[in-house]
Write a protein that holds these residues in place. Sequence first.
Motif, PDB file in Angstrom:
ATOM      1  N   ALA A  69      59.286  46.610  38.588  1.00  0.00           N
ATOM      2  CA  ALA A  69      59.093  46.821  40.161  1.00  0.00           C
ATOM      3  C   ALA A  69      57.503  46.486  40.472  1.00  0.00           C
ATOM      4  N   HIS A  70      57.243  45.523  41.417  1.00  0.00           N
ATOM      5  CA  HIS A  70      55.724  45.361  41.846  1.00  0.00           C
ATOM      6  C   HIS A  70      55.894  46.043  43.075  1.00  0.00           C
ATOM      7  N   LEU A  71      55.048  47.209  43.086  1.00  0.00           N
ATOM      8  CA  LEU A  71      55.006  48.236  44.114  1.00  0.00           C
ATOM      9  C   LEU A  71      53.996  47.933  45.222  1.00  0.00           C
ATOM     10  N   GLY A  72      53.232  46.636  45.033  1.00  0.00           N
ATOM     11  CA  GLY A  72      52.413  46.222  46.360  1.00  0.00           C
ATOM     12  C   GLY A  72      51.176  46.443  46.049  1.00  0.00           C
ATOM     13  N   LYS A  73      50.168  46.103  46.907  1.00  0.00           N
ATOM     14  CA  LYS A  73      48.610  46.454  46.999  1.00  0.00           C
ATOM     15  C   LYS A  73      48.114  47.080  48.170  1.00  0.00           C
ATOM     16  N   VAL A  74      47.352  47.986  47.865  1.00  0.00           N
ATOM     17  CA  VAL A  74      46.838  48.839  49.007  1.00  0.00           C
ATOM     18  C   VAL A  74      45.134  48.553  48.794  1.00  0.00           C
ATOM     19  N   SER A  75      44.690  47.926  50.261  1.00  0.00           N
ATOM     20  CA  SER A  75      43.212  47.539  50.525  1.00  0.00           C
ATOM     21  C   SER A  75      42.579  48.440  51.436  1.00  0.00           C
ATOM     22  N   ASP A  76      41.452  48.572  51.232  1.00  0.00           N
ATOM     23  CA  ASP A  76      40.602  49.299  52.347  1.00  0.00           C
ATOM     24  C   ASP A  76      39.334  48.951  52.159  1.00  0.00           C
ATOM     25  N   SER A  77      38.366  48.822  53.384  1.00  0.00           N
ATOM     26  CA  SER A  77      37.072  48.335  53.396  1.00  0.00           C
ATOM     27  C   SER A  77      36.557  49.191  54.470  1.00  0.00           C
ATOM     28  N   ASP A  78      35.120  49.159  54.404  1.00  0.00           N
ATOM     29  CA  ASP A  78      34.402  49.892  55.181  1.00  0.00           C
ATOM     30  C   ASP A  78      33.004  49.367  55.148  1.00  0.00           C
ATOM     31  N   THR A  79      32.320  49.205  56.385  1.00  0.00           N
ATOM     32  CA  THR A  79      30.901  48.869  56.195  1.00  0.00           C
ATOM     33  C   THR A  79      30.144  49.633  57.334  1.00  0.00           C
ATOM     34  N   ASP A  80      28.687  49.978  56.888  1.00  0.00           N
ATOM     35  CA  ASP A  80      28.008  50.732  58.026  1.00  0.00           C
ATOM     36  C   ASP A  80      26.781  49.780  58.441  1.00  0.00           C
ATOM     37  N   GLY A  81      27.281  48.648  58.508  1.00  0.00           N
ATOM     38  CA  GLY A  81      25.940  47.523  59.019  1.00  0.00           C
ATOM     39  C   GLY A  81      25.149  47.294  57.705  1.00  0.00           C
ATOM     40  N   VAL A  82      24.805  47.885  56.591  1.00  0.00           N
ATOM     41  CA  VAL A  82      23.899  47.737  55.783  1.00  0.00           C
ATOM     42  C   VAL A  82      24.767  47.390  54.291  1.00  0.00           C
ATOM     43  N   ASN A  83      25.670  48.510  54.166  1.00  0.00           N
ATOM     44  CA  ASN A  83      26.643  48.375  52.882  1.00  0.00           C
ATOM     45  C   ASN A  83      28.050  48.314  53.080  1.00  0.00           C
ATOM     46  N   THR A  84      28.542  47.327  52.368  1.00  0.00           N
ATOM     47  CA  THR A  84      29.881  46.866  52.490  1.00  0.00           C
ATOM     48  C   THR A  84      30.631  47.427  51.160  1.00  0.00           C
ATOM     49  N   ALA A  85      31.886  48.148  51.434  1.00  0.00           N
ATOM     50  CA  ALA A  85      32.420  48.792  50.365  1.00  0.00           C
ATOM     51  C   ALA A  85      33.796  48.375  50.660  1.00  0.00           C
ATOM     52  N   SER A  86      34.670  48.153  49.441  1.00  0.00           N
ATOM     53  CA  SER A  86      36.154  47.851  49.576  1.00  0.00           C
ATOM     54  C   SER A  86      36.984  48.357  48.335  1.00  0.00           C
ATOM     55  N   LEU A  87      38.142  48.807  48.375  1.00  0.00           N
ATOM     56  CA  LEU A  87      38.830  49.348  47.385  1.00  0.00           C
ATOM     57  C   LEU A  87      40.259  48.599  47.258  1.00  0.00           C
ATOM     58  N   ASP A  88      40.597  48.150  46.283  1.00  0.00           N
ATOM     59  CA  ASP A  88      42.097  47.475  45.946  1.00  0.00           C
ATOM     60  C   ASP A  88      42.614  48.503  44.943  1.00  0.00           C
ATOM     61  N   TYR A  89      44.180  48.705  45.322  1.00  0.00           N
ATOM     62  CA  TYR A  89      44.881  49.541  44.279  1.00  0.00           C
ATOM     63  C   TYR A  89      46.107  48.630  44.267  1.00  0.00           C
ATOM     64  N   ARG A  90      46.679  48.494  43.149  1.00  0.00           N
ATOM     65  CA  ARG A  90      47.759  47.684  42.709  1.00  0.00           C
ATOM     66  C   ARG A  90      48.599  48.464  41.762  1.00  0.00           C
ATOM     67  N   ALA A  91      50.085  48.509  41.753  1.00  0.00           N
ATOM     68  CA  ALA A  91      50.890  49.220  40.963  1.00  0.00           C
ATOM     69  C   ALA A  91      52.106  48.617  40.795  1.00  0.00           C
ATOM     70  N   ARG A  92      52.544  48.940  39.521  1.00  0.00           N
ATOM     71  CA  ARG A  92      53.976  48.366  39.080  1.00  0.00           C
ATOM     72  C   ARG A  92      54.546  49.267  38.117  1.00  0.00           C
ATOM     73  N   ALA A  93      55.849  48.864  37.762  1.00  0.00           N
ATOM     74  CA  ALA A  93      56.571  49.782  36.931  1.00  0.00           C
ATOM     75  C   ALA A  93      57.728  48.906  35.993  1.00  0.00           C
TER      76      ALA A  93
END
Length: 190
Positions: free
Chosen positions: A71-95
């Motif tokens: 099972a490929h359980l998908g990819k969760v992505s999130d990102s945020d920026t405050d004008g100076v810094n840009t951060a992002s996070l990706d999470y993938r899961a499988r079974a």
Amino acid sequence: MNKTLLTVLLTTALLLSASAHAAGAYIGANVGSAEHKLSIDGDSGKEHKTGVKLYGGYALTENFGIEAGYAHLGKVSDSDTDGVNTASLDYRARALYIAGTAALPLSPEFSVFAKAGLTANHGKVTARLNGFSDSMSRSNTTAMFGIGAEYSFAKNVSVVAEYENFGKVIDENEGNTKAQMVSVGLRYKF
């Protein structure tokens, strides 16, 4: 004569009704909604992503069998920026799982089933901050279970709907992720 004819008709009806749920090999593919539950330092959240599953099994009898799948359980992505810094996070899961199955035929075409077994889960988290990135990969073996229903609409083809709980994908002191999936698909019996 009438008793013999009645016996032959009843025996034939029983054999035909059992044939839809007979022993043998099968393969299938499902698509659905995978739910990821993240818990970090007391905070928790849920995300739903598209998941897919490929599997195969063997019905030892009309009631009991064994099944294995990916099972490929998908990819969760999130990102945020405050004008100076840009951060992002990706999470993938499988079974990868293997389970014993139990089926209860309710009619020649329709049955319900349950499964329980072990799953080898794998999760990967990639974090990025202003062009720099770091990733973490974890594996966890845990119990899994599922329930579902199957409707045979052709001789060897059926539609399947099921719920599966894959347990913890990542299990760390600071936090963990859990995955479950609700899906529908097609199953082909040999």
